[in-house]
Design a protein around this motif. Structure first.
Motif, PDB file in Angstrom:
ATOM      1  N   VAL A  56      10.873  -5.048   3.872  1.00 30.25           N
ATOM      2  CA  VAL A  56       9.663  -4.895   4.682  1.00 30.25           C
ATOM      3  C   VAL A  56      10.020  -4.889   6.159  1.00 30.25           C
ATOM      4  CG1 VAL A  56       7.499  -5.990   5.403  1.00 30.25           C
ATOM      5  CG2 VAL A  56       8.103  -5.897   2.982  1.00 30.25           C
ATOM      6  N   ALA A  58       7.927  -5.476   9.253  1.00 29.64           N
ATOM      7  CA  ALA A  58       6.607  -5.984   9.638  1.00 29.64           C
ATOM      8  C   ALA A  58       6.362  -5.673  11.110  1.00 29.64           C
ATOM      9  CB  ALA A  58       6.520  -7.482   9.382  1.00 29.64           C
ATOM     10  N   SER A 224       3.017   3.171   7.103  1.00 31.53           N
ATOM     11  CA  SER A 224       1.552   3.168   7.260  1.00 31.53           C
ATOM     12  C   SER A 224       0.811   3.139   5.921  1.00 31.53           C
ATOM     13  CB  SER A 224       1.051   4.377   8.073  1.00 31.53           C
ATOM     14  OG  SER A 224       1.551   4.347   9.380  1.00 31.53           O
ATOM     15  N   VAL A 226      -0.167   0.639   3.928  1.00 31.70           N
ATOM     16  CA  VAL A 226       0.010  -0.439   2.951  1.00 31.70           C
ATOM     17  C   VAL A 226      -0.744  -1.665   3.463  1.00 31.70           C
ATOM     18  CG1 VAL A 226       1.653  -2.012   1.864  1.00 31.70           C
ATOM     19  CG2 VAL A 226       2.204   0.408   2.092  1.00 31.70           C
ATOM     20  N   GLY A 227      -1.773  -2.070   2.719  1.00 30.07           N
ATOM     21  CA  GLY A 227      -2.587  -3.182   3.174  1.00 30.07           C
ATOM     22  C   GLY A 227      -2.888  -4.217   2.118  1.00 30.07           C
ATOM     23  N   ASP A 231      -1.143  -1.901  -3.074  1.00 26.52           N
ATOM     24  CA  ASP A 231      -0.494  -0.838  -2.304  1.00 26.52           C
ATOM     25  C   ASP A 231       1.018  -1.016  -2.312  1.00 26.52           C
ATOM     26  OD1 ASP A 231      -2.934   0.291  -1.535  1.00 26.52           O
ATOM     27  OD2 ASP A 231      -2.999  -0.814   0.358  1.00 26.52           O
ATOM     28  N   PHE A 232       1.448  -2.255  -2.073  1.00 27.67           N
ATOM     29  CA  PHE A 232       2.889  -2.518  -2.011  1.00 27.67           C
ATOM     30  C   PHE A 232       3.536  -2.273  -3.366  1.00 27.67           C
ATOM     31  CE2 PHE A 232       6.662  -5.276  -2.103  1.00 27.67           C
ATOM     32  CZ  PHE A 232       7.314  -4.822  -0.968  1.00 27.67           C
ATOM     33  N   ILE A 245       4.732  -2.230   7.418  1.00 30.30           N
ATOM     34  CA  ILE A 245       3.367  -2.744   7.298  1.00 30.30           C
ATOM     35  C   ILE A 245       2.973  -3.328   8.644  1.00 30.30           C
ATOM     36  CG2 ILE A 245       1.800  -4.230   6.001  1.00 30.30           C
ATOM     37  CD1 ILE A 245       3.927  -4.449   3.815  1.00 30.30           C
ATOM     38  N   GLU A 248      -2.724  -4.288   8.751  1.00 28.41           N
ATOM     39  CA  GLU A 248      -3.292  -5.319   7.884  1.00 28.41           C
ATOM     40  C   GLU A 248      -2.775  -6.707   8.249  1.00 28.41           C
ATOM     41  OE1 GLU A 248      -5.481  -7.173   4.892  1.00 28.41           O
ATOM     42  OE2 GLU A 248      -5.653  -5.141   5.709  1.00 28.41           O
ATOM     43  N   ILE A 262       0.770 -10.156   0.385  1.00 28.26           N
ATOM     44  CA  ILE A 262       1.024  -8.754   0.003  1.00 28.26           C
ATOM     45  C   ILE A 262       2.272  -8.653  -0.858  1.00 28.26           C
ATOM     46  CG2 ILE A 262       1.672  -6.482   0.905  1.00 28.26           C
ATOM     47  CD1 ILE A 262      -0.220  -7.034   3.261  1.00 28.26           C
TER      48      ILE A 262
END
Length: 267
Positions: A56, A58, A224, A226-227, A231-232, A245, A248, A262
């Motif tokens: 990820v 972030a 973009s 992924v909230g 989604d993940f 991400i 969110e 998430i």
């Protein structure tokens, strides 16, 4: 706005950016005394081991032309959020360096880079090598390069410029044609943005399909849209080595806690 018309946000941003680069050159940021190869460390951080979930990236983003204000600025929040992301499982932290459109700045990148041990992505609309010097001086390990903002020769020059400064480029495409251009370069990290930067419309399905075309010897980044945990999970079942991400997380009272939610049992 009339039916069928699409606001071209990116063109307006790039026009503004040309003036900013000239003005910024008059006030250079003092360099960090660091000769390490940050790019190599970033590549290792973003590679997805077999059987593991995507890494990820972030993001710290205060606002956007499409969403408006996402999270108001608060004293010390860059350091606190960056550290929370790293503690919650982020492999890298992305920081917006554009002020007027996204509420960020070069000093935000520097604060984050000083606060965490993981790589930091300098997320800017890079059109000039002087911005790459700023990225290096800010402590970034990764520099975003938009296919849509650069000609083919310019993109090659920028990729080489990033690497000469010990960092690694993240080349971002927004559709199949741009991805084809990105894959013609020697970039190792290639991202596909589910959000079109001209209209800011999302199309996650198209992004997932395009990402399948990224060869396995490169690092594929889904960007973009992924909230949620669902989604993940959907993106994790595809080609993505890493997932960016941002919105969110920044809307949540506790961005680090939201990242853990998430990721769920995939952390």
């Amino acid at each position: 706005m009339g039916a069928g018309r699409v606001t071209d946000h990116l063109s307006a941003i790039l026009e503004r950016k040309r003036g900013e680069v000239i003005r910024r050159a008059r006030h250079p940021l003092p360099a960090i005394d660091d000769t390490s190869d940050r790019g190599a460390r970033a590549l290792a951080a973003l590679r997805r081991p077999a059987g593991a979930p995507p890494r990820v990236i972030a993001e710290i983003k205060r606002r956007s032309p499409s969403a408006g204000v996402i999270r108001p600025r608060a004293l010390g929040d860059i350091v606190a959020i960056a550290r929370a992301y790293e503690a919650s499982g982020a492999a890298a932290v992305s920081v917006l360096a554009d002020g007027p459109g996204f509420g960020g700045g070069v000093l935000d990148v520097r604060r984050a880079a000083r606060a965490v041990g993981c790589p930091v992505l300098f997320k800017e609309f890079v059109i000039d090598p002087r911005q790459i010097d700023l990225a290096r001086a800010s402590g970034a390990s990764l520099v975003l390069l938009l296919v849509r903002a650069l000609t083919g020769p310019e993109l090659d020059v920028m990729i080489d410029a990033v690497r000469r400064r010990g960092m690694e480029p993240v080349v971002e495409a927004a559709d199949a044609a741009e991805l084809s251009r990105a894959l013609q370069t020697n970039a190792t990290i290639v991202g596909v943005n589910a959000r079109d930067l001209r209209s800011f419309q999302l199309d996650g399905g198209a992004a997932s399909r395009a990402l399948q075309e990224v060869p396995n010897d490169r690092i594929a980044v889904y960007m973009s849209g992924v909230g949620t945990r669902e989604d993940f999970a959907r993106v994790a079942d595809g080609r993505a080595d890493a997932v960016l991400i941002g919105t969110e997380l920044m809307r949540a009272p506790d961005p680090g806690a939201r990242l853990r939610e998430i990721l769920g049992d995939r952390a």
